[in-house]
Structures are given as C-alpha cells and as structure tokens.
Design a protein around this motif. Structure first.
Motif, PDB file in Angstrom:
ATOM      1  N   PHE A  36       0.823  -1.200   0.000  1.00 11.65           N
ATOM      2  CA  PHE A  36       0.000   0.000   0.000  1.00 11.65           C
ATOM      3  C   PHE A  36       0.861   1.255   0.000  1.00 11.65           C
ATOM      4  N   TYR A  37       1.962   1.241   0.789  1.00 14.13           N
ATOM      5  CA  TYR A  37       2.778   2.446   0.922  1.00 14.13           C
ATOM      6  C   TYR A  37       3.661   2.691  -0.307  1.00 14.13           C
ATOM      7  N   HIS A  38       3.810   1.713  -1.179  1.00 14.98           N
ATOM      8  CA  HIS A  38       4.409   1.993  -2.474  1.00 14.98           C
ATOM      9  C   HIS A  38       3.393   2.658  -3.398  1.00 14.98           C
ATOM     10  N   GLU A  39       2.129   2.366  -3.167  1.00 14.38           N
ATOM     11  CA  GLU A  39       1.087   2.963  -4.001  1.00 14.38           C
ATOM     12  C   GLU A  39       0.634   4.324  -3.473  1.00 14.38           C
ATOM     13  N   HIS A  40       0.600   4.480  -2.156  1.00 11.46           N
ATOM     14  CA  HIS A  40       0.098   5.725  -1.561  1.00 11.46           C
ATOM     15  C   HIS A  40       0.969   6.119  -0.366  1.00 11.46           C
ATOM     16  N   THR A  90       9.727  -3.216  -7.632  1.00 11.19           N
ATOM     17  CA  THR A  90       9.326  -1.915  -7.109  1.00 11.19           C
ATOM     18  C   THR A  90      10.250  -1.534  -5.967  1.00 11.19           C
ATOM     19  N   TYR A  91      10.765  -0.302  -6.017  1.00  7.64           N
ATOM     20  CA  TYR A  91      11.788   0.101  -5.054  1.00  7.64           C
ATOM     21  C   TYR A  91      11.739   1.613  -4.894  1.00  7.64           C
ATOM     22  N   PHE A  92      12.569   2.132  -3.982  1.00  5.60           N
ATOM     23  CA  PHE A  92      12.695   3.568  -3.778  1.00  5.60           C
ATOM     24  C   PHE A  92      13.972   4.074  -4.443  1.00  5.60           C
ATOM     25  N   GLY A  93      13.864   5.260  -5.028  1.00  5.61           N
ATOM     26  CA  GLY A  93      15.021   5.954  -5.563  1.00  5.61           C
ATOM     27  C   GLY A  93      15.147   7.320  -4.908  1.00  5.61           C
ATOM     28  N   THR A  94      16.369   7.792  -4.740  1.00  5.69           N
ATOM     29  CA  THR A  94      16.586   9.087  -4.083  1.00  5.69           C
ATOM     30  C   THR A  94      17.671   9.859  -4.811  1.00  5.69           C
ATOM     31  N   SER A  95      17.576  11.189  -4.711  1.00  7.65           N
ATOM     32  CA  SER A  95      18.583  12.057  -5.309  1.00  7.65           C
ATOM     33  C   SER A  95      18.628  13.369  -4.533  1.00  7.65           C
ATOM     34  N   ALA A  99      12.725  11.648  -2.918  1.00 10.03           N
ATOM     35  CA  ALA A  99      12.578  10.195  -2.815  1.00 10.03           C
ATOM     36  C   ALA A  99      11.273   9.825  -3.485  1.00 10.03           C
ATOM     37  N   SER A 100      11.325   8.828  -4.361  1.00 10.58           N
ATOM     38  CA  SER A 100      10.145   8.432  -5.132  1.00 10.58           C
ATOM     39  C   SER A 100      10.115   6.918  -5.277  1.00 10.58           C
TER      40      SER A 100
END
Length: 746
Positions: A516-520, A565-570, A587-588
């Motif tokens: 859920f927290y990847h979606e919202h 599905t994962y998190f990316g940051t910059s 972070a997205s």
C-alpha cells in the motif's frame, strides 16, 4: 540505563541465592542437572520428591500452528556477535548505531517484508510469530542478558529478560522483556527500542493452542549522515581534530517513531484414535524412577504405620524383625508379580490425530510518526499542503495501519497409518487492512482493503530421509484479486562414506501487488499516489549441499524479478567551507518493467585442527541491473579462534573475526521515509566497501552462564579509512564491549 549494570548484578546475586543447582543443556535441547543425581527435598511427611528439570522450545507455523522443534538460545559459540545490528556475519548495512535501521547486502536473503514497510528496517527487533520460541519447562526458568559498551554519554546497552513456567505438563506460560538503548557515538544518532511480550501454549491430545501478545516501541534519532565524508576518510585534510560526537551532521532534532501492537492466536481441535506405542529411552528412565519413588514412599508409609500400630498400646517396635519379615516376603515366589509385569511392558497409550480443524487469528497495529522541530533551508526538494499540527519548518508526518487476518483450515495429518505418507491441508484466509494518511483537505484520509485467499498445502515432515512442503494460495476476491503465492521446500538426507549428506532445495513463485505504501504515501515533503503500478513477479530457486563431518555447506540461489518496485533518491550537492551539504532531497517509488536476475553462491566451511578453529562464510552475487538492485560482488566473514578449557570447567573461545565486502553503489538511507533507496544522482553517487572490519574477543561458557569481552573495530586507524556501511553514515571507532547471559532454574 545509568544504573542498569549494578541493578542487573544485584538481581543475579539474589536469584543465585534462590537457585537450586547448576544445570547444563544437552544436544537435544534438554536441561539436565549438573550432578549425577538431582537434589531431593524432604516434605512434611518425610517423603522424598525430586525437583524435575527440563526445557523444550519450538516454533509454530504462523498460518497453521504446526510445531517445529527448535534449540534454546544457549549456545556460547558466536554469542559475542548477537549484539550487532549488522548481523551475526556483518551482512547488513546500518546507519552505524546499536538499534539502527538496517538492510541485508545479500539480496536473496532479504525478506519480502511487511505491508507496513516502516517496520522492515527493524526486523531484528520485531519477532514474527513464526520465529518466536515457545517453551515447556518442568521448573521455572529465568534468563537475564546484558551487553554494554561506552559510557552514559555515548554508550550502548541492551538488556533482555525472559521468564518461563508451566502449570502442569500441558500449559506453558512466559514473559519476555527487551530494552535496547544506543546513545550513539555520533551526534543525533541515538536509538531506544522497547519490547514486552507475553505468551502461552496448551498442548493437549485433542486440543492445542498458542497465544502471543507483544507491544513494541522504536524511537530513532535521524541525523541525515555527516556533512563531509572526508572527516572519516581523510581526517588529515582538516586543521581541527574532531571527535566522533563533534562531526557536523545534516539534521538535528529529527525522529522516527514506530509503535506497534500484535496479537496472535492459533488453535486446533483434532479427532483420531488411541494406540499403544513403545516408550522412548528417556520415558522409560522417567517411569522407572517414578516406580522406584512410589515403592520407597509406600515402604516408608508402611513402616511408619507398623511403628504406630506397635506403639499404640505401649509396645515396642522391633525394626530388625520388621526388616527380616520384609526380606522374607520379597523372596516368596510371585510376591511382586504385578510390579514385575509393570517393569517389563514399556509401552504407553498414544493419541493419534487423524483430522484437525484449525483457526489462526492475527491482529497487527502500527503507528509511525516522523517528527522534526527544525529542518535546514532547502533540505527538501518539495513541500506539500497537509493539515499538520506544526507549521513553518517543523514536521509531524503520521500514518497508521492495522490488519486483522483470520485463517480457517482442515488438515488430514500424516502418519496416522502406514499409507498416510504426507499431510494435506486446505484453507481459507480473510484479511482486512486499514490505512490512515494525512490529506490536503482533511486532517486524515482512510483506506480499507478486504482480501480473500484460498489455498492448500502438501507436506511430509516425519522420517529421516525425505521431507517436503509445498504451499499455494490465490486471492479470489478483494482489492488484490489475482495475487498468487507458491512456496516449496524439500530435503534429502543419506549416509555416504560414513558421513551424513543433505541435499536441500527451496523456492517460490510470487505474483503480488506492491505494498500500500508503495502505491500511496502522503507527508509534508514526500507525496505519491501510484495507482498504475503493475503486479510484481518474483521467482526464486535455491539449492544447498551440506556435509556434516567436514562442516561444508554450499548454497546456490537464483532470483528473477519483473516489475521490481523500489525507492530511488537524489539530491543536489553544495560546498560551503569544510562542509558538503546534500540539499533538495527527493525520494520516489520506482518500478522496473524489465526482468532482473541475480545469482548468489555461498560457501560455508568449518575447520578444526586441535585447539585451532576456522569458520568462513564467503558469498558471491551478481545483479543483471546493478543500477536498480545494487549488490557487492563479494562478501566475506572469517572467524579464527582457539577453543580450550580453563580449570576443566570454563570453556573459552579466544579469537578474532573479520567482515569484508567489495565496493558498490550502496543504497542510501532516507530519514524522511525511514527506508533505504537507490542512489540516482549519478554525478555525486557514493561507493562504499573494500575495507575490512576486525574484532578481537574472548567468549566464555560456564555451566549455565555465557559471557564475553570484545574489542570491536580493532583495526580502526586514526589516519582514516572508508569506514562506512551506508553512504555518509560512519561506523563506530574502536570500542571495548562486554556481554553476559545467565540462566536461573528455580
């Protein structure tokens, strides 16, 4: 925690005064008296009874409640490494402090995690029902453990207490207390974790139940990492000689708080039949002892009755004549025929369950708060409109989640006759999940999900040669309809050239929606609603080859993923004097539609040459897309030690261990979401690794006490080094540590 060591020692001293006698634990996990005979205690009737001793532990399947025997946590070997958040073999990346969030560098060993993703970095502290050790004990047992280092300003302390007791042979109860407090050697990096657990089990012939309730609190200070890695890698480039606590960090007065509550109940009712089966050797010994005790007690009572009868009218009891009559009666043929028959028929009545009706209920409730009273200017790239309780640069991001899951199953059990070579289960699971997030128009917004799964399991656990277990389920109704989970494992054990060889295989096929927290997710500086994410496909195949005599273990695993599905940051980098500021952080959620494959091979080897012991664990892994799933090519853990006895009673392991991994673009840690994320800023991406961290230790075991002393990171150099296992988060310098674990049997 300031006075914890003194209070602990006082508690141990008082418990020692009440303890019966020292015990040891055999290879089967049973606690045995230290002497050849346990103490006997006389009661008011002058009869003698033995204080029974014994401990058995097991785990239960968190879906069906099936019992799997386990070993108590009493092993002295590697006890010194249980204190590290970085894992027994140093295989986890952490932000450096005790109690810090972590992520496994070995991708194939990462759990897929919980729906509440903010709890995943604390998996070492949150024990799932399927990993918890339930107990059955003949007498009350208490365990107290403490490991500590440093002082009240920067030290680390971890205290655990466990108490277990039985009410009869079927009902076991216990409580567990776990408190971890790492003040942190670097500023604004402290952690305080608290757990309290109550548990119970009832093991009847027809009815069995296991209950578990726990509350957890994790508070983690977030400093965003140091402002310049050169403070650690090249300290000679600065005019000032900084102490660890003096190094400037990106954040201060920022905290992640997780609070969670868990209830778990699994119970079953079985129908079957009774049959006579041979007793085990232990049961025969116990029965013989009980028979002898009954005979002694009966003879003692008869003698006292004869004495009272003879002295009732002023007579005199002739003890020699009484003993002569007893010997004469014992020599008469068939005088004790009934007892002789009882002595030679070593069988017992066993209830054999055929069919079980199973219900498992689980409630998990989570709350996460990210709170900050001050945030540097331009630290975040975006700011969103939420009705927060704070204004300005303060942050109060709050989300809640709870899940109620019920499973109903019918099981046809293996082994009730010679043709029932496997067990078969069919089950139905319903899950209700509730989520709460901040919103731009109201204080909060709620989301609800209902999911219905049907599944089955085929398993064989009895015997010594072949075991297997295959479980499959599919969601037939609900928000995630079409999710599929198939898991399987098998092992084959056989003797060859005097050695025991095991061939084991396991794997799975999972087709699931992202969490859920990847979606919202909604917060002041991070916000997304990803309604177009596809289902994730993850296939894994793993094989393991083990030789018991040589201590060799070879594992090969292959993972294939699509729609990973994962998190990316910059972030942007700005230099101001000695400091390098990481600003406009983003972070997205990312999803890769291509297939990603990973190959992992691990060799474990134990060698013994007299007093010299060498244990090694070497891992090679390769990712087909290391920009999405970055992993180090090589991980190593080597432990070399001397094993000997002091004064014939004190076991000692004296040695050193080393952990190492090659350089790679390790995931960065994002404090605002409490997650590890792939570095996407190619121009300022940071590599870590290619450095060894060594510890010196002495590990001791005396009867029912384990303790160690250690000098961790003994190879730290004041001239600097790449001492990071997460970008911008240095590990601690050289530290003296000690630990103690003491069992009391009352």
């Amino acid at each position: 925690m300031k006075r914890l060591p003194a209070l602990l020692l006082l508690t141990m001293f008082l418990a020692t005064l009440s303890a019966q006698d020292y015990n040891s634990i055999d290879a089967d996990g049973n606690i045995r008296p230290a002497g050849s005979r346990a103490k006997n205690r006389a009661d008011s009737t002058k009869s003698h009874t033995e204080i029974p001793r014994g401990l058995k532990v097991w785990t239960v399947d968190d879906r069906f409640g099936d019992i799997t025997p386990a070993e108590p946590d009493t092993m002295a070997y590697m006890y010194m490494n249980t204190i590290f958040t970085s894992g027994m073999h140093g295989e986890y990346n952490t932000t450096g402090n005790l109690g810090a969030p972590r992520q496994n560098r070995i991708f194939t060993d990462r759990d897929e995690g919980h729906e509440f993703i903010f709890a995943n970095p604390f998996d070492y502290f949150l024990t799932s029902p399927g990993q918890f050790h339930f107990t059955n004990t003949y007498s009350p047992i208490t365990n107290l453990s403490l490991n500590s280092c440093g002082n009240r300003t920067n030290g680390e302390d971890h205290f655990k207490a466990l108490f277990a007791v039985n009410a009869g042979k079927r009902l076991g109860l216990g409580v567990k207390f776990d408190y971890l407090y790492g003040r942190g050697y670097y500023s604004d990096n402290s952690a305080a974790l608290f757990n309290y657990t109550m548990y119970g089990s009832y093991l009847g012939d027809r009815y069995q139940a296991h209950f578990l309730a726990s509350t957890n609190h994790q508070k983690q200070a977030e400093n965003g990492g140091i402002t310049n890695d050169n403070y650690i890698t090249h300290p000679e480039s600065f005019n000032d000689d900084y102490q660890e606590s003096e190094l400037p960090t990106m954040l201060s007065n920022n905290w992640n708080r997780n609070d969670n509550l868990h209830f778990f109940l699994t119970h079953r009712y079985s129908v079957g039949f009774n049959r006579k089966v041979p007793m085990t050797e232990e049961e025969i010994k116990a029965k013989k002892f009980a028979m002898e005790s009954r005979k002694e007690n009966a003879a003692r009572r008869a003698k006292e009755d004869a004495r009272r009868e003879a002295e009732k009218d002023g007579g005199i009891f002739d003890e020699e004549e009484y003993e002569r009559q007893l010997k004469l009666a014992a020599s008469t043929p068939n005088a004790d025929a009934d007892s002789a028959q009882e002595d030679t028929t070593w069988t017992k009545n066993e209830y054999v369950p055929v069919t079980s009706f199973i219900h498992t209920a689980r409630l998990d409730k989570f709350t996460r708060i990210y709170q900050a009273y001050y945030t540097p200017e331009n630290y975040y790239s975006e700011t969103f409109n939420t009705l927060s309780r704070f204004s300005g640069d303060s942050i109060y991001d709050r989300t809640e989640h709870y899940e109620l899951r019920n499973t109903f199953a019918i099981a046809l059990l293996e082994g009730f006759n010679k043709y029932a070579k496997a067990g078969l289960k069919a089950y139905l699971t319903h899950s209700f999940m509730h989520f709460t997030l901040p919103d731009s128009t109201t204080r909060s917004r709620s989301y609800n999900e209902n999911d219905l799964y049907v599944g089955g399991q085929l398993s064989k656990t009895a015997g010594e040669t072949l075991h297997y277990n295959v479980t499959g389920e599919v969601e037939v109704a609900g928000a995630r309809i079409g999710d599929v989970n198939i898991d399987g494992e098998a092992d084959l054990n056989f003797r060859l050239w005097g050695d025991t060889i095991q061939l084991a295989a396991n794997g799975f096929f999972h087709l699931n929606d992202p969490t859920f927290y990847h979606e919202h997710y909604h917060s002041k500086h991070f916000w997304w609603d990803n309604d177009d994410l596809d289902k994730i496909t993850h296939t894994k195949i793993q094989g393991t080859f083990s030789l018991r005599r040589t201590g060799t273990r070879l594992r090969v695993a292959f993972d294939n993923l699509s729609n990973y599905t994962y998190f990316g940051t910059s972030y942007d980098v700005e230099v101001n004097g000695d400091n390098v500021y990481r600003l406009r952080n983003k972070a997205s959620v990312r999803q890769c539609g291509d297939n990603i494959s990973l190959l992992t091979a691990t060799l474990g080897q134990q060698l013994r040459f007299g007093l010299v012991n060498l244990d090694a664990q070497l891992t090679y892994q390769k990712s087909s897309k290391d920009d999405i799933i970055p992993v180090p090519d090589f991980n190593a853990y080597v432990n070399a030690f001397l094993r000997f006895k002091i004064a014939h009673v004190l076991d000692c392991d004296l040695g050193a261990d080393v952990r190492y991994f090659t350089k790679y673009h390790a995931p960065d840690y994002v404090p605002g979401i409490g997650q590890y994320a792939v570095q996407e800023n190619a121009d300022s991406r940071v590599d870590i690794g290619n450095i060894a961290v060594a510890n010196l230790y002495a590990n001791f075991f005396l009867k029912h006490t384990r303790f160690f002393v250690m000098l961790s990171h003994v190879n730290h150099s004041a001239e600097g080094g790449n001492y990071f296992i997460t970008p911008h988060y240095p590990i601690n310098e050289r530290i003296f540590r000690f630990g103690l674990s003491w069992n009391f049997f009352n």
